[in-house]
Design a protein around this motif. Structure first.
Motif, short mmCIF file in Angstrom:
data_model
loop_
_atom_site.label_atom_id
_atom_site.label_comp_id
_atom_site.label_asym_id
_atom_site.label_seq_id
_atom_site.Cartn_x
_atom_site.Cartn_y
_atom_site.Cartn_z
N ALA A 210 0.72 -1.05 -0.12
CA ALA A 210 -0.03 0.14 -0.01
C ALA A 210 0.83 1.23 0.10
O ALA A 210 0.54 2.40 -0.47
N ARG A 211 2.21 1.14 0.59
CA ARG A 211 3.02 2.43 0.44
C ARG A 211 3.70 2.63 -0.86
O ARG A 211 4.13 3.42 -0.96
N ARG A 212 3.89 1.34 -1.60
CA ARG A 212 4.61 1.54 -2.79
C ARG A 212 3.66 2.17 -4.08
O ARG A 212 2.24 1.94 -4.14
N THR A 213 4.16 2.95 -4.76
CA THR A 213 3.65 3.69 -5.89
C THR A 213 4.27 3.36 -7.13
O THR A 213 5.33 2.73 -7.23
N PRO A 214 3.47 3.43 -8.22
CA PRO A 214 3.92 3.08 -9.64
C PRO A 214 5.36 4.04 -9.88
O PRO A 214 5.22 5.11 -9.39
N GLY A 215 6.35 3.53 -10.63
CA GLY A 215 7.55 4.42 -10.70
C GLY A 215 8.43 4.58 -9.42
O GLY A 215 9.31 5.42 -9.43
N ALA A 216 8.28 3.29 -8.49
CA ALA A 216 9.03 3.51 -7.55
C ALA A 216 10.66 3.46 -7.79
O ALA A 216 10.96 2.95 -8.88
N ASP A 217 11.53 3.44 -6.76
CA ASP A 217 13.01 3.61 -7.00
C ASP A 217 13.74 2.35 -7.09
O ASP A 217 14.85 2.12 -7.16
N THR A 218 13.00 1.18 -7.20
CA THR A 218 13.58 -0.39 -7.49
C THR A 218 12.87 -0.88 -8.57
O THR A 218 11.85 -0.84 -9.04
#
Length: 225
Positions: A210-218
């Motif tokens: 739920a904390r992760r969003t598209p275009g995250a840093d990994t």
């Protein structure tokens, strides 16, 4: 995503997980490369294993160069998660930073640990250590974010971290990552100089995703869905 509560399906981790996948395709973040520890990393790893301020918060002794090389060699042989208690380690590599041991691909500035604590209940433990010279620049959070992505990609339902109560930076990192403080164990271990306390932090896969969003840093690790 695992769904175990309220009549959900039983948890199932993608096991066995072998580090061979990350030998071929390391995890790349915005600034770092995360890949299995190699024997030639030993000098870089010794650079922080020999520091009292690092070892003070870890279940490690201070190691001289020979002992550090032996420990690194041992960790290179821990290649898979298959049964409860298995653990694997990933080197945190900073490309462009000259390594003490040479090699040209960058310096190992720390490492990450992933331990299978319960296959039946899809639970893992995570840990991290970073050379003090590279702290305060967001590297630990960047690497730990990738580690949590890897854990949830493998199907982990619950992810926990054990932190020394005196290790305020690591506690702050847990909180920035969204792990909740669940318990404090008083005098649960003795480090040779006195009794120490441990704080347990944890979160579920649903909370992390739920904390992760598209275009995250990994980039997505092998086996992630």
């Amino acid at each position: 995503m695992n769904t175990t509560a309220h009549g959900g399906t039983p948890p199932k981790l993608l096991l066995p997980f072998d580090l061979a996948a990350l030998d071929v395709s390391p995890i790349r973040t915005a600034r770092l490369v995360l890949r299995p520890i190699r024997a030639r990393d030993a000098d870089d790893i010794h650079a922080y294993q020999r520091l009292p301020e690092v070892v003070a918060y870890l279940p490690w002794p201070l190691r001289d160069r020979e002992a550090s090389h032996e420990h690194t060699e041992l960790r290179t042989k821990q290649r898979a998660l298959a049964a409860d208690g298995d653990g694997v380690a990933l080197a945190i590599v900073l490309p462009g930073e000259p390594g003490i041991g040479g090699g040209g691909e960058g310096r190992v500035i720390g490492d990450l640990t992933l331990i299978l604590t319960s296959a039946a209940h899809a639970q893992v433990a995570v840990g991290w250590v970073l050379h003090p010279d590279f702290q305060g620049q967001g590297y630990a959070r960047e690497a730990a974010t990738a580690l949590l992505d890897l854990a949830t990609g493998l199907g982990a339902h619950r992810i926990a971290a054990s932190v020394d109560t005196a290790n305020e930076p690591s506690q702050a990192l847990c909180e920035r990552l969204g792990l909740r403080k669940e318990a404090t164990f008083h005098h649960d271990r003795h480090d040779g100089t006195g009794w120490r306390d441990t704080v347990i932090y944890a979160l579920t896969d649903a909370e992390w995703l739920a904390r992760r969003t598209p275009g995250a840093d990994t980039t997505a690790p092998p086996g992630a869905h």
